[in-house]
Motif scaffolding. Structure first.
Motif, PDB file in Angstrom:
ATOM      1  N   GLU A   4       0.828  -1.200   0.000  1.00  0.00           N
ATOM      2  CA  GLU A   4       0.000   0.000   0.000  1.00  0.00           C
ATOM      3  C   GLU A   4       0.867   1.256   0.000  1.00  0.00           C
ATOM      4  O   GLU A   4       0.544   2.249  -0.658  1.00  0.00           O
ATOM      5  CB  GLU A   4      -0.933  -0.006   1.221  1.00  0.00           C
ATOM      6  N   VAL A   5       1.957   1.212   0.767  1.00  0.00           N
ATOM      7  CA  VAL A   5       2.875   2.352   0.817  1.00  0.00           C
ATOM      8  C   VAL A   5       3.483   2.592  -0.570  1.00  0.00           C
ATOM      9  O   VAL A   5       3.563   3.726  -1.056  1.00  0.00           O
ATOM     10  CB  VAL A   5       3.993   2.123   1.859  1.00  0.00           C
ATOM     11  N   VAL A   6       3.901   1.513  -1.217  1.00  0.00           N
ATOM     12  CA  VAL A   6       4.502   1.633  -2.546  1.00  0.00           C
ATOM     13  C   VAL A   6       3.505   2.227  -3.527  1.00  0.00           C
ATOM     14  O   VAL A   6       3.839   3.131  -4.314  1.00  0.00           O
ATOM     15  CB  VAL A   6       4.984   0.250  -3.045  1.00  0.00           C
ATOM     16  N   ASP A   7       2.258   1.754  -3.482  1.00  0.00           N
ATOM     17  CA  ASP A   7       1.237   2.298  -4.376  1.00  0.00           C
ATOM     18  C   ASP A   7       1.020   3.787  -4.150  1.00  0.00           C
ATOM     19  O   ASP A   7       0.878   4.564  -5.095  1.00  0.00           O
ATOM     20  CB  ASP A   7      -0.085   1.547  -4.161  1.00  0.00           C
ATOM     21  N   GLU A   8       0.995   4.196  -2.870  1.00  0.00           N
ATOM     22  CA  GLU A   8       0.819   5.613  -2.544  1.00  0.00           C
ATOM     23  C   GLU A   8       1.991   6.428  -3.063  1.00  0.00           C
ATOM     24  O   GLU A   8       1.825   7.500  -3.619  1.00  0.00           O
ATOM     25  CB  GLU A   8       0.689   5.771  -1.020  1.00  0.00           C
ATOM     26  N   MET A   9       3.195   5.903  -2.876  1.00  0.00           N
ATOM     27  CA  MET A   9       4.387   6.607  -3.336  1.00  0.00           C
ATOM     28  C   MET A   9       4.389   6.747  -4.868  1.00  0.00           C
ATOM     29  O   MET A   9       4.670   7.816  -5.408  1.00  0.00           O
ATOM     30  CB  MET A   9       5.641   5.850  -2.902  1.00  0.00           C
ATOM     31  N   ALA A  59       7.660  -5.345  -4.838  1.00  0.00           N
ATOM     32  CA  ALA A  59       7.048  -5.479  -6.161  1.00  0.00           C
ATOM     33  C   ALA A  59       5.914  -4.470  -6.290  1.00  0.00           C
ATOM     34  O   ALA A  59       5.169  -4.256  -5.331  1.00  0.00           O
ATOM     35  CB  ALA A  59       6.523  -6.899  -6.355  1.00  0.00           C
ATOM     36  N   PRO A  60       5.774  -3.842  -7.446  1.00  0.00           N
ATOM     37  CA  PRO A  60       4.672  -2.887  -7.648  1.00  0.00           C
ATOM     38  C   PRO A  60       3.353  -3.629  -7.841  1.00  0.00           C
ATOM     39  O   PRO A  60       3.330  -4.835  -8.101  1.00  0.00           O
ATOM     40  CB  PRO A  60       5.083  -2.150  -8.920  1.00  0.00           C
ATOM     41  N   SER A  61       2.248  -2.894  -7.748  1.00  0.00           N
ATOM     42  CA  SER A  61       0.944  -3.482  -8.044  1.00  0.00           C
ATOM     43  C   SER A  61       0.869  -3.784  -9.537  1.00  0.00           C
ATOM     44  O   SER A  61       1.676  -3.280 -10.326  1.00  0.00           O
ATOM     45  CB  SER A  61      -0.171  -2.522  -7.638  1.00  0.00           C
ATOM     46  N   SER A  62      -0.102  -4.580  -9.933  1.00  0.00           N
ATOM     47  CA  SER A  62      -0.200  -5.005 -11.332  1.00  0.00           C
ATOM     48  C   SER A  62      -0.348  -3.819 -12.279  1.00  0.00           C
ATOM     49  O   SER A  62       0.188  -3.828 -13.393  1.00  0.00           O
ATOM     50  CB  SER A  62      -1.380  -5.963 -11.499  1.00  0.00           C
ATOM     51  N   ARG A  63      -1.066  -2.758 -11.834  1.00  0.00           N
ATOM     52  CA  ARG A  63      -1.267  -1.631 -12.737  1.00  0.00           C
ATOM     53  C   ARG A  63      -0.008  -0.798 -12.925  1.00  0.00           C
ATOM     54  O   ARG A  63       0.073   0.006 -13.861  1.00  0.00           O
ATOM     55  CB  ARG A  63      -2.425  -0.755 -12.241  1.00  0.00           C
ATOM     56  N   ARG A  64       0.981  -0.982 -12.038  1.00  0.00           N
ATOM     57  CA  ARG A  64       2.248  -0.241 -12.178  1.00  0.00           C
ATOM     58  C   ARG A  64       3.379  -1.133 -12.678  1.00  0.00           C
ATOM     59  O   ARG A  64       4.478  -0.647 -12.953  1.00  0.00           O
ATOM     60  CB  ARG A  64       2.654   0.328 -10.808  1.00  0.00           C
ATOM     61  N   GLU A  65       3.106  -2.428 -12.800  1.00  0.00           N
ATOM     62  CA  GLU A  65       4.168  -3.387 -13.072  1.00  0.00           C
ATOM     63  C   GLU A  65       4.906  -3.098 -14.380  1.00  0.00           C
ATOM     64  O   GLU A  65       6.146  -3.139 -14.438  1.00  0.00           O
ATOM     65  CB  GLU A  65       3.562  -4.789 -13.110  1.00  0.00           C
ATOM     66  N   LYS A  66       4.161  -2.782 -15.432  1.00  0.00           N
ATOM     67  CA  LYS A  66       4.781  -2.575 -16.739  1.00  0.00           C
ATOM     68  C   LYS A  66       5.757  -1.408 -16.737  1.00  0.00           C
ATOM     69  O   LYS A  66       6.890  -1.511 -17.239  1.00  0.00           O
ATOM     70  CB  LYS A  66       3.697  -2.362 -17.793  1.00  0.00           C
TER      71      LYS A  66
END
Length: 364
Positions: free
Chosen positions: A37-42, A97-104
């Motif tokens: 969650e922290v990574v997604d926010e960042m 690891a990033p979330s799937s929507r940021r993975e690419k």
């Protein structure tokens, strides 16, 4: 400003470095938020991708150590300053690891890495979080890496609770203002807005179709610049951080007007510049009632001087628009249709009804 730790810069493995759950930048998140969650926010707000690119191309600059506390019983350190750099490094070295929507996008950055990403980082170790708090104010409130207004308010609340909890509110504001090199009225306004936000958050945003990500905190702080809005909410002033007479129902209305969006994505308020109109509307029972009934700020604003003045303004506006229509007929290229005739008939009949009603009232 925090003093340097007695120890020299230490190199600490990144898998022993943890994110700070009380970081003011993570205000929308629970204190128990996961690393994911922290990574997604960042990645959403903090442009971590830019830092990843820099580290991947040029390596980590050792002149910017992280500020940490610890170690705890399990040997982990808490990163108080430098969470963006920690996120970027852990994404590059594969510890996060990033979330799937940021993975690419993240994989694209990793594929272009020219320098082996570090698995340990330079850190200055402090005994506890309190030692670093004042430094954060200089860096992120008056310094080069400025926080948004809600992060600033969260930070000020932490600073107040750590250092000035025994003082009266006026002295708290003065002390905090000195700490961050600002004015006490600015400090009090931020803290009042933070308390309004906290009430709304506690009330689960009053069941409105909004969440923490819908809230533009600066709208709340700006609203407090208008005395009419403060009085309407039950506040003595924008420095009324205790808010003993706060009207919860009116706070719900304010949040609805500012942040709830209609099917077209518009709010009743629109932009912050319209808060001056809202301040006039809440000072008038007639205008506020119209706003409640219609949800139209422009229509409600007509009533701020009373129903009679609203009628006069509405007639003036209608006349001005009809004049525009009449001038359009001077264009020789206009091709009129039966639809235009129908609309003109409607306007004619409505105007006639209005004229007859006004004449009857005047002659009574």
């Amino acid at each position: 400003m925090a003093k340097a730790s007695p120890d020299k810069i230490q190199t600490i493995p990144t898998d022993k470095l943890k994110f700070d759950p009380e970081n003011p930048r993570f205000y929308r998140m629970s204190s128990h938020a996961s690393d994911a969650e922290v990574v997604d926010e960042m990645l959403e707000d903090e442009r971590v991708q830019d830092i990843m690119l820099s580290i991947g191309q040029k390596g980590y600059f050792p002149g910017e150590p992280l500020l940490v506390t610890g170690p705890d019983a399990n040997g982990f350190y808490l990163v108080i300053e430098g969470n963006r750099r920690l996120t970027a490094t852990k994404l590059l070295n594969g510890q996060l690891a990033p979330s799937s929507r940021r993975e690419k996008s993240i994989e694209t950055i990793k594929a272009e890495v020219m320098v082996q990403p570090p698995v340990d980082l330079p850190c200055l170790v402090y005994t506890d979080r309190k030692e670093i708090l004042r430094y954060l104010g200089y860096r992120h409130i008056t310094g080069i890496k400025e926080w948004d207004s809600l992060s600033k308010a969260k930070y000020l609340a932490q600073l107040r609770d750590e250092f000035y909890s025994g003082l009266g509110s006026v002295e708290q504001f003065k002390s905090l203002a000195k700490d961050i090199g600002s004015r006490s009225d600015y400090v009090s306004q931020l803290l009042t807005a933070l308390n309004l936000y906290a009430v709304a958050e506690r009330e689960k945003f009053f069941g409105l179709p909004i969440d923490a990500n819908s809230i533009e905190f600066s709208y709340i702080t700006t609203a407090l610049n208008y005395k009419n809005i403060c009085v309407w909410l039950g506040l003595d002033s924008k420095a009324d951080t205790e808010m003993p007479k706060l009207d919860i129902d009116r706070l719900r209305k304010l949040f609805a007007w500012m942040f709830s969006k209609d099917s077209n994505g518009y709010t009743v308020l629109g932009e912050t510049r319209n808060l001056s109109e809202m301040a006039d509307i809440v000072a008038s029972e007639d205008a506020e009632k119209v706003l409640d009934e219609t949800g139209r700020r422009d229509e409600a604003y007509l009533y701020t001087d009373g129903p009679l003045a609203a009628l006069t303004r509405a007639i003036d506006d209608a006349q001005a628009k009809l004049n525009v229509v009449w001038k359009m007929f001077s264009k020789p290229t206009l091709v009129l249709s039966a639809e235009h005739l129908d609309k003109a008939d409607t306007l004619f009949n409505l105007s006639k009804d209005i004229r007859n009603h006004v004449r009857n009232k005047v002659e009574e």
